[in-house]
Design a protein around this motif. Sequence first.
Motif, short mmCIF file in Angstrom:
data_model
loop_
_atom_site.label_atom_id
_atom_site.label_comp_id
_atom_site.label_asym_id
_atom_site.label_seq_id
_atom_site.Cartn_x
_atom_site.Cartn_y
_atom_site.Cartn_z
N PHE A 408 0.88 -1.21 0.00
CA PHE A 408 -0.10 0.06 -0.03
C PHE A 408 0.80 1.24 0.09
O PHE A 408 1.60 1.54 1.03
CB PHE A 408 -1.04 -0.06 1.28
N ASP A 409 1.03 1.96 -1.13
CA ASP A 409 1.67 3.22 -1.35
C ASP A 409 0.84 4.36 -1.10
O ASP A 409 -0.04 4.46 -2.07
CB ASP A 409 2.51 3.02 -2.60
N ARG A 410 1.09 5.22 -0.19
CA ARG A 410 0.17 6.40 0.00
C ARG A 410 0.99 7.56 -0.81
O ARG A 410 2.00 8.08 -0.17
CB ARG A 410 -0.28 6.69 1.39
N PHE A 411 0.58 7.80 -1.97
CA PHE A 411 1.31 8.86 -2.67
C PHE A 411 0.96 10.16 -1.95
O PHE A 411 -0.33 10.41 -1.36
CB PHE A 411 1.36 9.06 -4.18
N LYS A 412 1.96 11.15 -2.01
CA LYS A 412 1.58 12.68 -1.42
C LYS A 412 1.25 13.59 -2.45
O LYS A 412 1.85 13.61 -3.44
CB LYS A 412 2.56 13.12 -0.51
N TYR A 413 0.14 14.35 -2.21
CA TYR A 413 -0.19 15.29 -3.37
C TYR A 413 -0.23 16.64 -2.88
O TYR A 413 -0.37 16.97 -1.79
CB TYR A 413 -1.96 14.86 -3.56
N ALA A 414 0.06 17.61 -3.96
CA ALA A 414 -0.07 19.02 -3.62
C ALA A 414 -1.49 19.44 -3.28
O ALA A 414 -1.26 20.20 -2.02
CB ALA A 414 0.16 19.75 -5.16
N LEU A 415 -2.41 19.13 -3.77
CA LEU A 415 -3.91 19.34 -3.15
C LEU A 415 -4.50 18.09 -2.98
O LEU A 415 -4.74 17.24 -3.98
CB LEU A 415 -4.70 20.00 -4.35
N ASP A 416 -4.73 17.71 -1.63
CA ASP A 416 -5.22 16.46 -1.52
C ASP A 416 -6.77 16.81 -0.77
O ASP A 416 -7.10 17.61 0.30
CB ASP A 416 -4.64 16.04 -0.21
N PHE A 417 -8.04 16.42 -1.61
CA PHE A 417 -9.27 16.42 -1.24
C PHE A 417 -9.82 15.21 -0.39
O PHE A 417 -11.19 15.37 -0.66
CB PHE A 417 -9.99 16.88 -2.47
N SER A 418 -8.89 14.34 -0.43
CA SER A 418 -9.60 12.87 0.05
C SER A 418 -10.31 13.11 1.61
O SER A 418 -11.03 12.19 2.07
CB SER A 418 -8.62 12.13 0.43
N GLY A 419 -10.18 14.24 2.23
CA GLY A 419 -10.68 14.34 3.67
C GLY A 419 -12.20 14.44 3.53
O GLY A 419 -12.89 14.59 4.61
N PHE A 420 -12.78 15.12 2.39
CA PHE A 420 -14.21 15.32 2.14
C PHE A 420 -14.96 13.93 2.07
O PHE A 420 -14.51 12.90 1.65
CB PHE A 420 -14.43 16.22 0.96
N ASP A 421 -16.17 13.98 2.57
CA ASP A 421 -17.09 12.67 2.26
C ASP A 421 -17.57 12.84 0.56
O ASP A 421 -17.60 11.95 0.03
CB ASP A 421 -18.24 12.65 3.25
N GLN A 422 -17.74 14.18 0.30
CA GLN A 422 -18.61 14.58 -0.98
C GLN A 422 -18.23 15.76 -1.30
O GLN A 422 -18.24 16.67 -0.41
CB GLN A 422 -20.05 14.18 -0.80
#
Length: 765
Positions: A408-422
């Motif tokens: 499992f590789d968690r790439f790191k992103y400039a802008l990370d929107f994964s914390g939203f539900d929607q």
Amino acid sequence: MNKAITEGLVLSPPAFAAGLNVWSRQDGLAGSDTYAGSGNAAIVAADQDFGSCVEMAKTDGTQKVRWMGNTPIYPGCYYRVTVRIKAVSGNLPRVRAAATAVRADGSVISGLGSSGPETGLTAYGRVETVSLILGTGERGGVDLAWDASAAYAHVGLDLLGPKGGVVRIDDIEVEDVTGAFLRDMLDWVDVRDYGAKGDGTTDDTAAFAAADADAQGRSVLVSKGVFRLDDHVTFNSPVRFEGRVVMPRSKRLSLVKNFELNSYAAAFGNEEEGLRRGIQALFNFTDHDTFDLKGRRVELSEPLDVQAAVYDKTTYANQRSIRNGQLDIRDTPAFDTTRVTGSCDFDPANPRELTNVANIASIAVGSHVSGPKGVGREVYVAAKNVSTQTLTLNVALWGAPARQTYTFDRFKYALDFSGFDQLLRFTLQDIEFLMADRSSGILLPPAGLIFHVKDCYFTGPKDRGITSHAAGCQGMLIDRCQFLSSEQQKDVAERHTIGFNVNTNDTKIRNNRAVKFKHWAVMGGSGHIITGNHFFQGDNDTLGQRTAGIVFAEAQAKTVFSANYVDNCYLEWTNEHDGAPDFLSEFSFGGLQIVGNIIFSSNVPSSYCPLHIKPFGKDHWINGMTVTGNNFKTIRGQSLDRVDFVDTTHADLDYGRFTDVNVHSNTFQAVAKQFQNPITVPVQVNTPSSTWEVDLSAYMPFRGEAKVVTAVMPDGQVRKGDNGKVWTMPYATGRIGGSRQSVRINWSDSVKGRVFVTARCDAPT
């Protein structure tokens, strides 16, 4: 603000004791009558209240006293004319300070006021003070608001009322009182004037609110200092920051009149924090739908967690956008990929789940999943449940063993929107992601609709340009963007970066350019429109291999691929995200339209094919495909054997079940076998025979069978061996030979001649 103009000037008239010949009985003009020798004015050397002064008898109804000297008038300057006076004997007059406006040529300006408020003298010997304020602006407290035509003033006073009284007048004073009007003249108010301390400790929230409320159209100045704000603050007035603010992460600063990065960077003393705070405000008030970066380059020292910046929302549906700037990734450990390995159970009945997951607490949502067997491309952790040790994946696995170790590789992103539900209807526009092989670009939210990326540059992503780890790509739009790989100097086989991936339906990918990725796109789902793009993936390796530019990972693609430039890469059509890839009762490979594209290659071997179908399970076939109007061309390397290829690594197609295969009107340069369906070929037989066999393997698309002959048309006379004419029609038989790619023309006699034969690989049988 204009004090510097009058600095050093003597504004007050000379003392009366210096001579009455400069004191006019009219408006103060040169040549007018003066009080020198008038008989009703004399100098008093030592009055007990004034010292030297003038004693004057009132002989006129309105008796004017004007200095004949010029007091200069400057725009933005304000003067106070002060007169001290007392009654000595006789009738008690009224008095007012006065000034006559004159032009630069010395002429009097009519229509402008010339006096201040009146005061009546009510007792002998009582000193009264009268004054007026004059200037060129209509401001509160200004008695004479002259216009720009006034160049000078002749200052003095007026005596009003009955004649016969005697008064004594002190020397007249003129002072610059512009400072009293600075607050009105300046276009800002200072928060310190409303109690802000700026010591970094005192809560200055109330002072900020008071300054904003009192600004009334002016700007608010946050002067030097560190201002602690413990609550939300909204500025409805423009605001300028010399100092900076500190706020809890849960509180927001809303700058209604200057909602852009410059102001937020100044407010928080840091561009990166200013960007976070601007994003927080963007999601929390409705005066603006766009946060403008104003063309600035923001250095990110860590991934920007967009939901964490917003803080108080996990869902959002109103249109919002960020635009116009650069995000420059710094080389910090915060962008290092986090890798976790763990053994997991897999049940084919639930192909999008991994259970009994070791190390699950350490596995981040959004991690890329790889494993020894059964894991397709672009598989990510969509969600996790630590208590049940279960991971939910964005797409299904196929053929994985009951238990194996995954990475499992968690790439790191400039802008990370994964914390939203929607997140719905969000746009990134005119943003350049300068990643320099240090980070990836954008991680989409887990759910949403119409995430729009337009006119952006993804320069040098470490692993991915745009990643969808769940369903946030539904209806995604990518328009006019450029994807520049960090691996341009590597040979194709050494590359690992991917431009973007899609898991769900209905995306629009339009007018983009992509350079030298392993794959530009891996596209699950269906209903896509891909048009006007140019993507190329070659290298300098002689007769080098190529990879897929776009992978269509859904068998029922329902996709239009039109007017693109496919350069040194191929299109690959798979069903690798199907948890049960063998054909059961679903639609098979169908719904893909490849229309009007330039499909080009150079320096490739003859085995290279730009169109691939790769079934991951058995018994599939082509169930609706259009390939028309394309230009297939190769240069410099070897001529291509053909352009279509079936990859049988996992399974083969059922070539006898092809339906609705429309392949025609394409052009070919340096391609030996040019596929087409239906295909019409000439057949010339010079030795009489009753059966003519025609090999169509060079033409049948994707190794399809020659199922049916739809027409046999003689080209001239068909004759027997003795040259007798043949008038009977033949009948045809398809699926001849071991590959079933030949057809047989059956005649009633042995004949010779030339005919045109039309056959199809997809006609119903």
